[in-house]
Design an enzyme around this catalytic site. Structure first.
Site, PDB file in Angstrom:
ATOM      1  N   ASN A  15      -5.336  -2.650   1.028  1.00 14.73           N
ATOM      2  CA  ASN A  15      -5.652  -1.631   0.029  1.00 14.73           C
ATOM      3  C   ASN A  15      -7.004  -1.019   0.364  1.00 14.73           C
ATOM      4  O   ASN A  15      -8.046  -1.678   0.240  1.00 14.73           O
ATOM      5  CB  ASN A  15      -5.669  -2.274  -1.365  1.00 14.73           C
ATOM      6  CG  ASN A  15      -5.927  -1.275  -2.476  1.00 14.73           C
ATOM      7  OD1 ASN A  15      -6.829  -0.448  -2.396  1.00 14.73           O
ATOM      8  ND2 ASN A  15      -5.145  -1.371  -3.537  1.00 14.73           N
ATOM      9  N   GLU A  16      -6.999   0.232   0.799  1.00 17.26           N
ATOM     10  CA  GLU A  16      -8.234   0.857   1.269  1.00 17.26           C
ATOM     11  C   GLU A  16      -9.285   0.980   0.172  1.00 17.26           C
ATOM     12  O   GLU A  16     -10.488   0.889   0.434  1.00 17.26           O
ATOM     13  CB  GLU A  16      -7.922   2.224   1.877  1.00 17.26           C
ATOM     14  CG  GLU A  16      -7.104   2.135   3.169  1.00 17.26           C
ATOM     15  CD  GLU A  16      -6.847   3.495   3.795  1.00 17.26           C
ATOM     16  OE1 GLU A  16      -7.354   4.497   3.274  1.00 17.26           O
ATOM     17  OE2 GLU A  16      -6.140   3.541   4.821  1.00 17.26           O
TER      18      GLU A  16
ATOM     19  N   LYS B 180      -9.793  -1.143  -2.368  1.00 12.81           N
ATOM     20  CA  LYS B 180     -10.409  -2.460  -2.507  1.00 12.81           C
ATOM     21  C   LYS B 180     -11.333  -2.756  -1.337  1.00 12.81           C
ATOM     22  O   LYS B 180     -12.448  -3.247  -1.519  1.00 12.81           O
ATOM     23  CB  LYS B 180      -9.334  -3.548  -2.595  1.00 12.81           C
ATOM     24  CG  LYS B 180      -8.619  -3.644  -3.925  1.00 12.81           C
ATOM     25  CD  LYS B 180      -7.690  -4.852  -3.922  1.00 12.81           C
ATOM     26  CE  LYS B 180      -6.947  -4.983  -5.234  1.00 12.81           C
ATOM     27  NZ  LYS B 180      -6.072  -6.190  -5.250  1.00 12.81           N
TER      28      LYS B 180
ATOM     29  N   GLU C 219       3.638 -12.439   1.324  1.00 11.68           N
ATOM     30  CA  GLU C 219       4.278 -12.244   0.028  1.00 11.68           C
ATOM     31  C   GLU C 219       3.501 -13.015  -1.027  1.00 11.68           C
ATOM     32  O   GLU C 219       3.193 -14.207  -0.843  1.00 11.68           O
ATOM     33  CB  GLU C 219       5.719 -12.733   0.072  1.00 11.68           C
ATOM     34  CG  GLU C 219       6.481 -12.503  -1.222  1.00 11.68           C
ATOM     35  CD  GLU C 219       7.914 -12.989  -1.150  1.00 11.68           C
ATOM     36  OE1 GLU C 219       8.609 -12.902  -2.178  1.00 11.68           O
ATOM     37  OE2 GLU C 219       8.328 -13.451  -0.070  1.00 11.68           O
TER      38      GLU C 219
ATOM     39  N   ASP D 149      -7.405 -10.965  -5.807  1.00 10.23           N
ATOM     40  CA  ASP D 149      -6.192 -10.702  -6.572  1.00 10.23           C
ATOM     41  C   ASP D 149      -6.644 -10.265  -7.944  1.00 10.23           C
ATOM     42  O   ASP D 149      -7.432 -10.963  -8.610  1.00 10.23           O
ATOM     43  CB  ASP D 149      -5.278 -11.918  -6.672  1.00 10.23           C
ATOM     44  CG  ASP D 149      -3.866 -11.512  -7.079  1.00 10.23           C
ATOM     45  OD1 ASP D 149      -3.284 -10.636  -6.409  1.00 10.23           O
ATOM     46  OD2 ASP D 149      -3.348 -12.046  -8.072  1.00 10.23           O
TER      47      ASP D 149
ATOM     48  N   TYR E 271      -4.760   1.443 -12.114  1.00 14.54           N
ATOM     49  CA  TYR E 271      -4.688   1.800 -13.528  1.00 14.54           C
ATOM     50  C   TYR E 271      -5.995   2.395 -14.065  1.00 14.54           C
ATOM     51  O   TYR E 271      -6.144   2.581 -15.274  1.00 14.54           O
ATOM     52  CB  TYR E 271      -4.338   0.559 -14.363  1.00 14.54           C
ATOM     53  CG  TYR E 271      -2.973  -0.032 -14.099  1.00 14.54           C
ATOM     54  CD1 TYR E 271      -1.889   0.248 -14.926  1.00 14.54           C
ATOM     55  CD2 TYR E 271      -2.765  -0.894 -13.017  1.00 14.54           C
ATOM     56  CE1 TYR E 271      -0.642  -0.310 -14.695  1.00 14.54           C
ATOM     57  CE2 TYR E 271      -1.524  -1.456 -12.771  1.00 14.54           C
ATOM     58  CZ  TYR E 271      -0.463  -1.162 -13.615  1.00 14.54           C
ATOM     59  OH  TYR E 271       0.778  -1.712 -13.376  1.00 14.54           O
TER      60      TYR E 271
END
Length: 214
Positions: A28-29, A31, A58, A87, A175
């Site tokens: 995720n760029e 993050k 996974e 996470d 979000y």
């Protein structure tokens, strides 16, 4: 302070992190960009898992700690370097903490992640709770720092706020356009990057990490 144990996981003794290379176990760029900026002052050369062509394991855990640990250990083992995984997720009070650990899953489509769709799913779920349902929510960030020998430690941060609709702002990711942190009128996606960083769940987790390992 390290995160509390979950799923029977017992935190190990804190190990210090020395300057040098560290893998950010994320593709995720957004993050990666935030984490790299937070680590830069400590002499850490952050390399993303994507740059090293490492796979995305996974996420089979049912808690933030379990998923962060899984990603960090895989990256550390494959790279031979210390690895840091994050996470994080949005927990909505009226939805019993959902989407929570499944935050990214709510955005999944056959062609990739659609965060607009994910935000709409949250809003639709809230609508089923009635007009008086609480819109309070919080972001959680759990960081797992792992070494190739299997040592791992965890740190947690939170950002409390409430949800707004429709989405507002174009900055940030995930979000952010529907989350208004307490004490502010702008969403995370409307706040200047520096202002968001000062109050974000990720920054809070990093403060705990920095206090412990540097």
């Amino acid at each position: 302070m390290s995160a509390p144990a979950e799923d029977g996981v017992v935190p190990q003794a804190i190990r210090k992190l020395t300057p040098g290379k560290l893998v950010i176990a994320s593709h995720n760029e957004g993050k990666v960009r935030e984490i790299r900026a937070l680590l830069a002052p400590y002499g850490v050369e952050a390399i993303s898992a994507k740059e090293l062509d490492l796979p995305e394991p996974e996420e089979t855990g049912t808690t933030f700690v379990a998923n962060a640990e899984l990603k960090a250990l895989v990256a550390a083992d494959l790279s031979g370097l210390p690895a840091l995984a994050d996470d994080s997720g949005l927990c909505v009070d009226a939805l019993n903490g959902d989407p929570g650990v499944y935050t990214a899953n709510w955005a999944e489509t056959p062609t990739g992640r659609d965060w607009g769709l994910a935000m709409q799913k949250v809003e639709d779920a809230l609508a089923t709770k009635g007009p008086d349902a609480s819109r309070d929510a919080h972001f959680v960030c759990t960081l797992a720092l792992a070494w190739p020998d299997g040592h791992v430690q965890w740190f947690e941060g939170r950002a409390e706020g409430h949800l707004t609709w429709p989405p507002r702002g174009v900055a940030g990711f995930g979000y952010d356009p529907v989350f208004v942190p307490f004490g502010h009128e702008q969403t995370f996606a409307e706040l200047p990057a520096e202002e968001k960083a000062a109050i974000s769940h990720r920054t809070a987790a990093f403060k705990a990490l920095v206090t412990a390992v540097f």
